[in-house]
Design a protein around this motif. Structure first.
Motif, PDB file in Angstrom:
ATOM      1  N   ARG A 154       0.914  -1.196  -0.025  1.00 21.71           N
ATOM      2  CA  ARG A 154      -0.010   0.024   0.061  1.00 21.71           C
ATOM      3  C   ARG A 154       0.906   1.415   0.041  1.00 21.71           C
ATOM      4  N   ALA A 155       2.007   1.058  -0.601  1.00 16.64           N
ATOM      5  CA  ALA A 155       3.121   2.422  -0.525  1.00 16.64           C
ATOM      6  C   ALA A 155       2.533   3.504  -1.241  1.00 16.64           C
ATOM      7  N   ASP A 156       1.712   3.166  -2.149  1.00 13.97           N
ATOM      8  CA  ASP A 156       1.257   4.538  -3.252  1.00 13.97           C
ATOM      9  C   ASP A 156       0.339   5.269  -2.544  1.00 13.97           C
ATOM     10  N   TYR A 157      -0.749   4.512  -1.466  1.00 17.04           N
ATOM     11  CA  TYR A 157      -1.572   5.291  -0.916  1.00 17.04           C
ATOM     12  C   TYR A 157      -0.893   5.799   0.329  1.00 17.04           C
ATOM     13  N   TYR A 158       0.134   5.396   1.121  1.00 20.88           N
ATOM     14  CA  TYR A 158       0.662   6.139   2.130  1.00 20.88           C
ATOM     15  C   TYR A 158       1.648   7.282   1.407  1.00 20.88           C
ATOM     16  N   LEU A 159       1.975   7.204   0.309  1.00 22.30           N
ATOM     17  CA  LEU A 159       3.056   8.151  -0.465  1.00 22.30           C
ATOM     18  C   LEU A 159       2.166   9.431  -0.557  1.00 22.30           C
ATOM     19  N   ARG A 160       0.988   9.049  -0.988  1.00 23.99           N
ATOM     20  CA  ARG A 160       0.099  10.246  -1.298  1.00 23.99           C
ATOM     21  C   ARG A 160      -0.407  10.719   0.118  1.00 23.99           C
ATOM     22  N   LEU A 161      -0.568  10.000   1.019  1.00 26.78           N
ATOM     23  CA  LEU A 161      -1.175  10.457   2.466  1.00 26.78           C
ATOM     24  C   LEU A 161       0.199  11.705   3.010  1.00 26.78           C
ATOM     25  N   ILE A 162       1.305  10.966   2.789  1.00 27.13           N
ATOM     26  CA  ILE A 162       2.556  11.603   3.155  1.00 27.13           C
ATOM     27  C   ILE A 162       2.754  13.003   2.420  1.00 27.13           C
ATOM     28  N   ALA A 163       2.363  13.062   1.025  1.00 20.68           N
ATOM     29  CA  ALA A 163       2.414  14.459   0.317  1.00 20.68           C
ATOM     30  C   ALA A 163       1.451  15.455   0.971  1.00 20.68           C
ATOM     31  N   ILE A 164       0.058  14.856   1.074  1.00 21.11           N
ATOM     32  CA  ILE A 164      -0.966  15.625   1.679  1.00 21.11           C
ATOM     33  C   ILE A 164      -0.447  16.280   3.265  1.00 21.11           C
ATOM     34  N   LEU A 165      -0.014  15.342   3.917  1.00 21.70           N
ATOM     35  CA  LEU A 165       0.438  15.738   5.265  1.00 21.70           C
ATOM     36  C   LEU A 165       1.714  16.622   5.204  1.00 21.70           C
ATOM     37  N   ALA A 166       2.689  16.465   4.213  1.00 23.91           N
ATOM     38  CA  ALA A 166       3.549  17.595   4.106  1.00 23.91           C
ATOM     39  C   ALA A 166       3.440  18.688   3.755  1.00 23.91           C
ATOM     40  N   GLY A 167       2.222  18.746   2.717  1.00 24.12           N
ATOM     41  CA  GLY A 167       1.741  19.932   2.235  1.00 24.12           C
ATOM     42  C   GLY A 167       1.146  20.781   3.427  1.00 24.12           C
ATOM     43  N   LEU A 168       0.261  20.091   4.035  1.00 24.63           N
ATOM     44  CA  LEU A 168      -0.402  20.586   5.248  1.00 24.63           C
ATOM     45  C   LEU A 168       0.515  21.198   6.242  1.00 24.63           C
ATOM     46  N   GLN A 169       1.733  20.559   6.415  1.00 26.81           N
ATOM     47  CA  GLN A 169       2.795  21.080   7.419  1.00 26.81           C
ATOM     48  C   GLN A 169       3.281  22.331   6.741  1.00 26.81           C
ATOM     49  N   LEU A 170       3.620  22.387   5.415  1.00 24.30           N
ATOM     50  CA  LEU A 170       4.035  23.386   4.746  1.00 24.30           C
ATOM     51  C   LEU A 170       3.155  24.689   5.028  1.00 24.30           C
ATOM     52  N   LEU A 171       2.110  24.544   4.630  1.00 24.59           N
ATOM     53  CA  LEU A 171       0.948  25.372   4.845  1.00 24.59           C
ATOM     54  C   LEU A 171       0.927  25.995   6.269  1.00 24.59           C
ATOM     55  N   LEU A 172       0.997  25.319   7.084  1.00 26.26           N
ATOM     56  CA  LEU A 172       1.004  25.643   8.664  1.00 26.26           C
ATOM     57  C   LEU A 172       2.061  26.517   8.874  1.00 26.26           C
ATOM     58  N   ASN A 173       3.421  26.095   8.367  1.00 25.88           N
ATOM     59  CA  ASN A 173       4.543  26.809   8.693  1.00 25.88           C
ATOM     60  C   ASN A 173       4.464  28.180   8.139  1.00 25.88           C
ATOM     61  N   LEU A 174       4.051  28.178   6.954  1.00 31.62           N
ATOM     62  CA  LEU A 174       3.863  29.454   6.213  1.00 31.62           C
ATOM     63  C   LEU A 174       2.967  30.281   7.148  1.00 31.62           C
ATOM     64  N   VAL A 175       1.914  29.776   7.470  1.00 33.75           N
ATOM     65  CA  VAL A 175       0.761  30.627   8.144  1.00 33.75           C
ATOM     66  C   VAL A 175       1.518  31.081   9.649  1.00 33.75           C
ATOM     67  N   MET A 176       2.220  30.149  10.221  1.00 33.09           N
ATOM     68  CA  MET A 176       3.063  30.683  11.537  1.00 33.09           C
ATOM     69  C   MET A 176       4.164  31.571  11.214  1.00 33.09           C
ATOM     70  N   SER A 177       4.870  31.501   9.941  1.00 30.95           N
ATOM     71  CA  SER A 177       5.770  32.500   9.617  1.00 30.95           C
ATOM     72  C   SER A 177       5.035  33.808   9.287  1.00 30.95           C
ATOM     73  N   LEU A 178       3.975  33.900   8.823  1.00 33.93           N
ATOM     74  CA  LEU A 178       2.976  35.103   8.344  1.00 33.93           C
ATOM     75  C   LEU A 178       2.664  35.929   9.606  1.00 33.93           C
ATOM     76  N   LEU A 179       2.011  34.845  10.513  1.00 37.27           N
ATOM     77  CA  LEU A 179       1.400  35.487  11.614  1.00 37.27           C
ATOM     78  C   LEU A 179       2.645  36.001  12.568  1.00 37.27           C
ATOM     79  N   ASN A 180       3.799  35.411  12.748  1.00 35.99           N
ATOM     80  CA  ASN A 180       4.861  36.015  13.454  1.00 35.99           C
ATOM     81  C   ASN A 180       5.403  37.440  12.748  1.00 35.99           C
TER      82      ASN A 180
END
Length: 633
Positions: free
Chosen positions: A96-122
């Motif tokens: 099920r590597a493909d499924y988890y890779l897509r999940l990892i990509a989504i989570l990494a994208g959310l992590q990037l977005l959260l970091n950008l939001v944190m940087s903007l708020l700071n």
């Protein structure tokens, strides 16, 4: 009716209180801190009002961005857990590597977005705080000078008043925004702390308790040294004013002639160095102790963090939690400790900020001590009944001997008064009382038949044109130097020109490179320096600028040459026609033309009358007149 007032000098409590505070134990300081919490909350409310009134939108923006940042850490930690678990599952379940890779990509994208939001708020939070801090510091300075203008002269003769101003100018300018920003950060840490506790208790409740207790000793130490730092600066305030005075002596043109002639530079520089070395030594000891104590108690927090990681790692090896949970609980434990420590430090900072802000609000709470009439008597124009002193006695604050004792005289409307006497006899004090810069302790002063305390002080002073012997040399344009004698007409060139002609300043201005538009003094670009006599003519012009009914000249010709003095007094009768004129002078050629002459000795009127009457009496005036006249024979 006689007015009686009593002014007692209140001893400054600063040094005595500081010495007592040094003897307090840490338990007593902790008790004092706890008891100070209501005061700190009151200070917070006053600071919030001050900052809000400065710029409500920036205050709101700072609060909103700070609070939004509170929910970022828990979200980041939880995303990290999900991401690690997804990586582990992708390794374990290759089918099920493909499924988890897509999940990892989504989570990494959310992590990037959260970091950008944190940087903007700071970024927004820092921007709002910096701008708000600058605006608030400027507003506090404005409030200080505006409020100082309303205070009586007596305040400016008290060293403890200057001590408080020194503390406010050094520390309190930035403290309001620091306190508000700290409060918002406190709320942010509290919300983050709550979210982390929710994550941590899912594993073990006692881990949360240990994480809470570990930072407490460091907090107690920080509060203790914060109080010591405040006491140190308060104790140093008077000597720091002396240090600032030495800087002013060595960097201002007014003092350079004498400093260079007497070679005083090395002497003042060495004294400045002694102050600086002592201040730095005291600050160094405090800083070293504070941070070493912080390191010592912070070690306890470090040990707890390491122990928590070890415990969760054992749980992960035993299979009770996942690798993601290992990251989640370890970071949550560290975050609980850090945020609880930040909460305690926030309270400590609020306490320390409030110590400094209390001085600011103390200064702003000062009120004039000389009463203003609720229903002031209107001043008539022109005066019909002149000036009268009735048994006036006045003590300067802290002095045992009176500056004036039982002074009585009467001057009719339109008459001229001359006051003579030795230095320190009370001559200038008499005119200060007439201008109601002080109130006498005994007796009363009447202007046009009414006690001056029945008039509005500002309205009374508008009817007085006064030039003191120690007049101010304003580093302003020539026309402004004259125009500020009556600021309502500072743009009235015709009135300024007339005033300059009356004092002889028009000849001085005619020689200036840009005439009335020339900057006087050398503090600013293209400034032009004047001689002492030229400055005095500018000061006299300020007095003539005001169409006042009482004209007071304190040693008006002390810096003028013989010709300028002769020309001024040749026109004096014309210049003072219709006014009450008062001259203070050591030159008897000046005072002999007065309608009434007062001879003051140690604050008492020992003789009064016209020149002819006093000469016929053969008393002190005649003695002084003949003594001065003999030097010209």
């Amino acid at each position: 009716m006689l007015y009686h007032t009593h002014m007692m000098r209140r001893p400054s409590p600063f040094r005595q209180q500081s010495e007592e505070d040094e003897d307090l134990s840490w338990r007593e300081r902790l008790v004092r801190f706890v008891r100070s919490v209501p005061g700190a909350l009151a200070g917070l409310a006053r600071s919030l009002r001050l900052v809000w009134e400065t710029n409500p939108w920036l205050t709101l923006g700072l609060g909103l961005t700070t609070l939004l940042l509170a929910f970022v850490p828990a979200s980041t930690i939880y995303l990290n857990k999900l991401l690690l678990d997804a990586v582990v599952m992708a390794i374990r379940e290759s089918a099920r590597a493909d499924y988890y890779l897509r999940l990892i990509a989504i989570l990494a994208g959310l992590q990037l977005l959260l970091n950008l939001v944190m940087s903007l708020l700071n970024t927004l939070s820092n921007t709002f705080q910096q701008i708000l801090q600058d605006e608030t510091a400027s507003r506090v300075q404005y409030l200080l000078i505006e409020h100082a203008h309303t205070l009586d002269m007596a305040f400016f003769e008290r060293s403890e008043f200057y001590d408080k101003l020194q503390q406010v100018q050094q520390e309190a300018m930035l403290r309001p925004v620091m306190m508000i920003a700290g409060t918002f950060s406190l709320l942010r840490n509290a919300l983050t702390f709550g979210s982390m506790i929710v994550l941590l208790v899912r594993l073990e409740w006692w881990l949360a308790v240990i994480a809470l207790v570990a930072p407490v000793p460091a907090f107690i130490a920080d509060a203790r040294y914060g109080w010591r730092g405040f006491q140190l600066r308060r104790r140093q305030s008077q000597e720091r004013r002396m240090q600032a005075y030495l800087v002013n002596l060595l960097t201002t043109d007014s003092y350079q002639k004498e400093i260079k002639i007497f070679n005083l530079g090395p002497f003042f520089i060495e004294r400045f160095k002694q102050f600086a070395e002592r201040f730095l030594s005291e600050e160094r000891r405090l800083v070293v102790r504070r941070y070493l104590a912080g390191f010592g108690w912070g070690t306890l927090t470090t040990l707890v963090s390491s122990g928590t990681f070890l415990y969760v790692a054992v749980q992960a090896v035993s299979g009770r939690v996942s690798i993601g949970d290992l990251t989640l609980y370890t970071q949550a434990a560290n975050s609980v400790q850090n945020n609880f420590q930040n909460i305690l430090s926030g309270f400590s900072s609020m306490y320390e900020h409030n110590l400094y802000l209390s001085t600011l609000f103390e200064v702003l709470a000062l009120r004039p001590e000389m009463p203003r009439p609720a229903n002031p008597v209107p001043l008539e124009r022109p005066f019909t009944r002149g000036i009268e002193f009735r048994n006036v006695t006045f003590y300067y604050e802290g002095r045992q001997e009176p500056a004036l004792r039982n002074v009585s005289f009467k001057l009719e409307a339109g008459q001229t008064l001359a006051i003579v006497g030795r230095n320190g006899a009370g001559k200038t004090t008499l005119v200060k009382l007439l201008a109601r810069l002080y109130d006498p302790q005994e007796g009363q002063i009447l202007v046009n038949g009414h006690d001056i305390r029945e008039y509005d002080p500002d309205e009374l002073r508008r009817e007085i044109g006064i030039i003191f012997q120690d007049f101010v040399q304003y580093q302003l344009l020539a026309r402004e130097n004259i125009g500020i004698g009556q600021v309502d007409f500072i743009e009235d060139r015709a009135r300024i020109t007339t005033a300059a002609q009356k004092s002889g300043a028009d000849e001085v201005i005619a020689r200036l490179p840009q005439g009335y538009e020339t900057m006087l003094g050398r503090w600013f670009e293209e400034g032009h320096h004047l001689s002492g006599g030229e400055w005095q003519k500018m000061a006299l012009a300020r007095g003539f600028m005001r169409e006042a009914q009482i004209l007071i000249l304190d040693e008006p010709t002390s810096a003028l040459d013989a010709q300028a003095e002769h020309e001024l007094f040749a026109r004096m009768r014309e210049l003072t026609r219709g006014r009450i004129a008062i001259f203070i002078s050591h030159r008897f050629s000046t005072v002999r033309v007065a309608d009434l002459i007062l001879v003051l000795e140690r604050g008492e009127v020992i003789e009064q009358g016209s020149h002819e009457e006093l000469m016929a009496r053969g008393g002190r005036y005649a003695e002084l007149f003949n003594l001065q006249a003999s030097s010209y024979r």
